[in-house]
Design a protein around this motif. Structure first.
Motif, mmCIF file in Angstrom:
data_model
loop_
_atom_site.group_PDB
_atom_site.id
_atom_site.type_symbol
_atom_site.label_atom_id
_atom_site.label_comp_id
_atom_site.label_asym_id
_atom_site.label_seq_id
_atom_site.Cartn_x
_atom_site.Cartn_y
_atom_site.Cartn_z
ATOM 1 N N ARG A 129 19.814 27.864 -30.300
ATOM 2 C CA ARG A 129 18.465 27.956 -30.864
ATOM 3 C C ARG A 129 17.567 28.951 -30.131
ATOM 4 O O ARG A 129 16.512 29.322 -30.647
ATOM 5 C CB ARG A 129 17.808 26.579 -30.894
ATOM 6 C CG ARG A 129 18.520 25.608 -31.822
ATOM 7 C CD ARG A 129 17.732 24.344 -32.076
ATOM 8 N NE ARG A 129 17.658 23.472 -30.921
ATOM 9 C CZ ARG A 129 17.284 22.187 -30.978
ATOM 10 N NH1 ARG A 129 16.962 21.653 -32.149
ATOM 11 N NH2 ARG A 129 17.240 21.443 -29.894
ATOM 12 N N ASP A 189 21.571 23.835 -26.783
ATOM 13 C CA ASP A 189 20.260 24.151 -27.352
ATOM 14 C C ASP A 189 19.843 25.570 -26.993
ATOM 15 O O ASP A 189 19.430 26.357 -27.850
ATOM 16 C CB ASP A 189 19.229 23.150 -26.834
ATOM 17 C CG ASP A 189 17.800 23.616 -27.039
ATOM 18 O OD1 ASP A 189 17.448 23.950 -28.188
ATOM 19 O OD2 ASP A 189 17.033 23.665 -26.057
ATOM 20 N N LEU A 196 21.713 20.025 -34.649
ATOM 21 C CA LEU A 196 22.431 20.621 -33.528
ATOM 22 C C LEU A 196 23.419 19.629 -32.934
ATOM 23 O O LEU A 196 24.570 19.976 -32.621
ATOM 24 C CB LEU A 196 21.442 21.101 -32.463
ATOM 25 C CG LEU A 196 22.056 21.760 -31.225
ATOM 26 C CD1 LEU A 196 22.993 22.898 -31.604
ATOM 27 C CD2 LEU A 196 20.956 22.264 -30.302
#
Length: 366
Positions: free
Chosen positions: A179, A175, A204
């Protein structure tokens, strides 16, 4: 004449000293930015993504259908409620085979969840997120930028082979890298994370699941290095190392992506990967952190300087074939997008175009 030469030499000396001082400042400032630790939202999610109730109901219905087939069609399947079938035997028929008490008993749900996630992840990588452009076709490493003035920015090995940069990554590490654009220790990557910040947890998870089942590649990829121009771009903030410096990176992500039946929301979701080059307002302009050979990004709003008057068909040809309505060919990086856009569904392209049509027309950015 000697005085003139001496004067010119003095000016040149001052310029050299000034430029040298500016570059030393740039190196120190860039190094400090590369060593900054950023805090982001932290999340955990399952890989693969668990089967939904709709998927579980479909499995139950399929098993009931198998029972009916084995009974010679004697069972009339009316509905499924949890694990209890609702139906009746045809008049005069032999008693149907009894379905199992638990219709999911003996089903390898983990394998089915993995298969579904891999299929979704494959589509995302092949059509929308284009991971192979930077990480190589086998995801074992690739080239983002390799230009002496800018630097050598190489996409790391994502597979489980020797040299993997992600071998021990947790869900939270994936993550933060994808992101938010930060390493597990919080320092910035050169990942264009702004394009992927709006990715949902499920998407994801699907990407990670897909990457994890790819054949391992043994490849050691060198860390990024910056040339003189790249160093100054980093130092001045024109090369955005990480999107994590923005306040919204402390907020939770969407758990699920929007459904394709909600055209406006789905189109906005798809358009997020365009913002890295075309800017947040989609007005285009110079791509400061891209390859120096790239032209300015086009204005993709419906402004007269952008796509005013374009049809869905023209937009589709531009993305899938890299051709403008006048027949001219789009240059890189848009020409690199065509192989991926060619695998987008018609529904995805329609939603993306509808969203761009809904935006305020903007003059081209500078």
């Amino acid at each position: 004449m000697n005085k003139l030469v001496k004067g010119a030499g003095g000016v040149l000396g001052v310029l050299v000293v000034g430029l040298g001082g500016a570059f030393l400042w740039g190196k120190a400032t860039a190094a400090a930015r590369l060593d900054t630790v950023y805090e982001t939202h932290r999340v955990d999610f399952a890989t693969p993504w668990p089967l939904t109730e709709a998927e579980l109901d479909a499995i139950r219905a399929e098993r009931l259908a198998d029972v009916a087939a084995q009974s010679g069609g004697a069972t009339q399947l009316v509905a499924v409620s949890g694990n209890v079938p609702v139906g009746a035997s045809a008049a005069g028929a032999a008693p149907p085979a009894a379905p199992p008490a638990d219709l999911l008993a003996g089903v390898d749900l983990a394998s089915l969840a993995t298969a579904n996630a891999v299929a979704r992840g494959k589509h995302l990588i092949e059509s929308r997120y284009a991971c192979v452009q930077c990480h190589g076709k086998d995801l074992g490493g690739g080239t983002m930028i390799d230009e002496p003035a800018i630097g050598a920015l190489l996409g790391p090995n994502l597979t489980t082979g020797k040299g993997s940069r992600t071998l021990n990554y947790t869900a939270a590490d994936w993550d933060r890298a994808i992101r938010h654009g930060v390493k597990p220790d919080g320092r910035p990557t050169v990942m264009p994370s702004a394009d992927y910040h709006g990715m949902s947890d499920q998407e994801l998870s699907d990407l990670v699941t897909y990457i994890r089942v790819q054949p391992p590649v043994d490849e050691e990829v060198a860390p990024p290095t910056f040339g003189p121009v790249g160093t100054m771009l980093v130092a001045t903030g024109r090369f955005e190392l990480t999107a994590a410096q923005h306040p919204d990176h402390l907020r939770a992500h969407e758990v699920l992506p929007p459904g394709s039946d909600d055209t406006a929301t789905f189109g906005a979701h798809l358009a997020q990967v365009c913002a890295g080059c075309h800017r947040a307002d989609y007005s285009g302009g110079p791509i400061t952190s891209g390859d120096p050979s790239w032209p300015a990004a086009s204005n993709i709003t419906m402004h007269e300087q952008g796509m005013k008057g374009w049809t869905l068909e023209q937009f589709t040809v531009a993305l899938r074939e890299a051709k403008r309505p006048d027949g001219t060919t789009l240059q890189a990086p848009m020409s690199n997008v065509a192989p991926f856009a060619a695998k987008m569904t018609d529904t995805e392209l329609q939603a993306l175009f509808a969203y761009l049509q809904s935006l305020p027309p903007m003059p081209t950015g500078r």
